[in-house]
Design a protein around this motif. Structure first.
Motif, PDB file in Angstrom:
ATOM      1  N   GLY A   1      -0.912  -1.954  10.435  1.00 44.64           N
ATOM      2  CA  GLY A   1      -1.976  -1.148  10.041  1.00 44.64           C
ATOM      3  C   GLY A   1      -1.591  -0.323   8.983  1.00 44.64           C
ATOM      4  N   PRO A   2      -2.260   1.283   9.090  1.00 44.07           N
ATOM      5  CA  PRO A   2      -1.887   1.972   7.832  1.00 44.07           C
ATOM      6  C   PRO A   2      -0.329   2.512   7.933  1.00 44.07           C
ATOM      7  CG  PRO A   2      -3.873   2.592   8.826  1.00 44.07           C
ATOM      8  CD  PRO A   2      -3.366   1.518   9.707  1.00 44.07           C
ATOM      9  N   ILE A   3       0.399   2.187   6.905  1.00 44.38           N
ATOM     10  CA  ILE A   3       1.888   2.470   6.755  1.00 44.38           C
ATOM     11  C   ILE A   3       2.082   3.579   5.655  1.00 44.38           C
ATOM     12  CG2 ILE A   3       2.220   0.698   5.022  1.00 44.38           C
ATOM     13  CD1 ILE A   3       4.945   0.240   6.481  1.00 44.38           C
ATOM     14  N   LEU A   4       1.142   3.637   4.556  1.00 44.62           N
ATOM     15  CA  LEU A   4       1.240   4.774   3.729  1.00 44.62           C
ATOM     16  C   LEU A   4      -0.186   5.303   3.330  1.00 44.62           C
ATOM     17  CD1 LEU A   4       3.691   3.232   1.233  1.00 44.62           C
ATOM     18  CD2 LEU A   4       4.133   5.296   2.933  1.00 44.62           C
TER      19      LEU A   4
ATOM     20  N   THR B   1      -2.347   2.325   2.110  1.00 44.14           N
ATOM     21  CA  THR B   1      -1.682   0.940   2.166  1.00 44.14           C
ATOM     22  C   THR B   1      -1.555   0.398   3.681  1.00 44.14           C
ATOM     23  OG1 THR B   1       0.071   1.675   0.414  1.00 44.14           O
ATOM     24  CG2 THR B   1       0.575   0.048   1.698  1.00 44.14           C
ATOM     25  N   VAL B   2      -2.468  -0.652   4.000  1.00 42.60           N
ATOM     26  CA  VAL B   2      -2.811  -1.170   5.175  1.00 42.60           C
ATOM     27  C   VAL B   2      -2.070  -2.540   5.486  1.00 42.60           C
ATOM     28  CG1 VAL B   2      -4.406  -1.864   6.942  1.00 42.60           C
ATOM     29  CG2 VAL B   2      -4.684  -0.067   5.507  1.00 42.60           C
ATOM     30  N   THR B   3      -1.091  -2.633   6.219  1.00 40.84           N
ATOM     31  CA  THR B   3      -0.666  -4.010   6.456  1.00 40.84           C
ATOM     32  C   THR B   3      -1.317  -4.617   7.215  1.00 40.84           C
ATOM     33  OG1 THR B   3       0.871  -3.438   8.354  1.00 40.84           O
ATOM     34  CG2 THR B   3       1.992  -2.800   6.246  1.00 40.84           C
ATOM     35  N   ASP B   4      -1.078  -6.222   7.213  1.00 47.44           N
ATOM     36  CA  ASP B   4      -1.903  -7.040   8.145  1.00 47.44           C
ATOM     37  C   ASP B   4      -1.215  -7.177   9.334  1.00 47.44           C
ATOM     38  OD1 ASP B   4      -4.044  -9.388   8.256  1.00 47.44           O
ATOM     39  OD2 ASP B   4      -2.128 -10.367   8.811  1.00 47.44           O
TER      40      ASP B   4
END
Length: 417
Positions: free
Chosen positions: A202-205, A323-326
């Motif tokens: 999910g959101p990391i930055l 910045t959103v990770t999958d």
């Protein structure tokens, strides 16, 4: 439904795990042998940092290290970017690996034999990122005959506020292999426990935006404020109202940061200025909160200006998205990291940070993950280490082997599983 028995399935899974561990050890051993060359490259880049979108010396150094590899290289037109595609011997999808290359306008304060002396500094570790991605290109190129698919190496200028990733995307970097990558990965070094990897789903930055407010009245003599329309008190009210807005209009579970970092008014102590300006950095973890912050900022500035009889101009520039990770790709990445380095070097429960990153433009289009690597030298307490962008921050380039091996293994695992 599988026709295999549970025993057969377990045996196959165990064999796959053994193969994964064996391949991880292979990458680590090859990266260790490559380490002196990567450290030399990193230190040469560190000694001659370049800022922004145009990094001609950095580009030349990276290209020299890629020379001789079986890569399809494309250079940027609006920036000194490098896109290198490695074609696997067997058909398959594309995986993207990214490393940024630009430095910061910071005067280095470290006593190093390779310290920068040109007024710029790799104070965010991008010299490590560029060298690490070169290492991954070497590791995967040496195994091209066994590679099922393609790897796109994205060497990116202009991450530090210049939107280099967006420029590269506009120039077609994501389609360089002929197909949109199925996954994208980046590793970013930073101060922290040496060798510890961190990420989350999910959101990391956070997103990064710039709010600017200009209030216009009429100037005059500082001794006769009643004859003018002084914008300074209204500007002060606006600063305080923005801080109150964050605490009263924004959900604490989906937070925002609004930091007024620049205030400009008169150049002379006895002059009422005609104009007064403020600028603020805005960070959020969601588009919904960003919409609220923008709308409320405009409303507050207009209301205060009207109350004081002033004209107002509000500019809200959205620089970098969240910045959103999958989740699926992040779980894949965590499995790869754990297999290679063990549970003790992995943290998956980190809280998101309000720093921003233009890899976010890539992750808007491609599922992927963003991984942080603690790189404080062993002799420095990570709890008190200078932070990124500081003139005395230090990074341990002995970790380049681990960084390169991980990037290579992330691509390998994604293409073969």
């Amino acid at each position: 439904m599988s026709s295999q028995s549970p025993t057969t399935q377990a045996t196959a899974a165990s064999s796959l795990d053994d193969d994964t561990r064996s391949r991880g050890r292979e990458f680590l051993a090859a990266a260790a042998a490559l380490s002196p060359r990567l450290i030399d490259l990193r230190r040469r880049l560190h000694a001659q940092p370049e800022i922004g979108l145009m990094l001609p010396n950095t580009q030349a150094s990276v290209l020299a290290e890629l020379d001789g590899l079986d890569l399809e290289v494309t250079l940027g037109e609006r920036t000194t970017s490098i896109v290198a595609v490695l074609r696997g011997a067997h058909p398959g999808p594309t995986v993207l690996l990214r490393g940024d290359m630009d430095a910061l306008p910071v005067v280095e304060d470290n006593d190093l034999p390779y310290r920068s002396t040109n007024g710029a500094m790799h104070a965010c570790g991008h010299d490590m990122h560029a060298a690490g991605l070169v290492g991954a290109a070497h590791l995967l190129s040496g195994r091209r005959r066994d590679l099922h698919g393609d790897v796109l190496f994205m060497f990116q200028p202009g991450e530090e506020g210049h939107g280099g990733a967006r420029v590269m995307i506009e120039e077609g970097a994501l389609e360089a292999s002929g197909s949109l990558p199925v996954a994208a990965y980046a590793v970013h070094v930073g101060p922290g426990v040496n060798g510890r990897f961190r990420t989350r789903s999910g959101p990391i930055l956070g997103s990064s935006s710039v709010l600017s407010v200009t209030l216009t009245g009429s100037g005059g003599h500082g001794s006769r404020p009643h004859q003018g329309r002084d914008p300074v008190p209204a500007l002060a009210e606006t600063v305080l109202a923005l801080q109150a807005m964050v605490t009263r209009r924004i959900d604490v579970l989906d937070p925002a940061v609004v930091s007024v970092t620049r205030v400009e008014a008169s150049d002379a102590v006895n002059v009422l200025p005609e104009r007064a300006r403020l600028s603020a950095t805005v960070r959020t973890f969601s588009t919904e909160t960003l919409e609220v912050v923008e709308a409320e900022s405009r409303r507050i500035a207009a209301g205060i200006a009207h109350a004081h009889g002033l004209d107002v101009e509000v500019d809200f520039e959205r620089s970098y998205p969240v910045t959103v990770t999958d989740p699926a790709e992040t779980q894949r990445a965590l499995a790869t990291i754990t297999t290679m380095f063990g549970h003790g070097r992995v943290e998956s429960t980190m809280t998101p940070r309000f720093g921003s990153e233009d890899f976010s433009f890539v992750l808007e289009q491609i599922p992927g993950s963003y991984i942080l690597l603690g790189a404080s030298p062993l002799h420095i307490d990570p709890a008190t280490a200078a932070y990124s962008h500081s003139p005395d921050v230090l990074f341990d380039d002995a970790l380049l082997a681990d960084q390169s091996a991980l990037l290579a293994k992330l691509a390998w695992d994604r293409l073969h599983n």
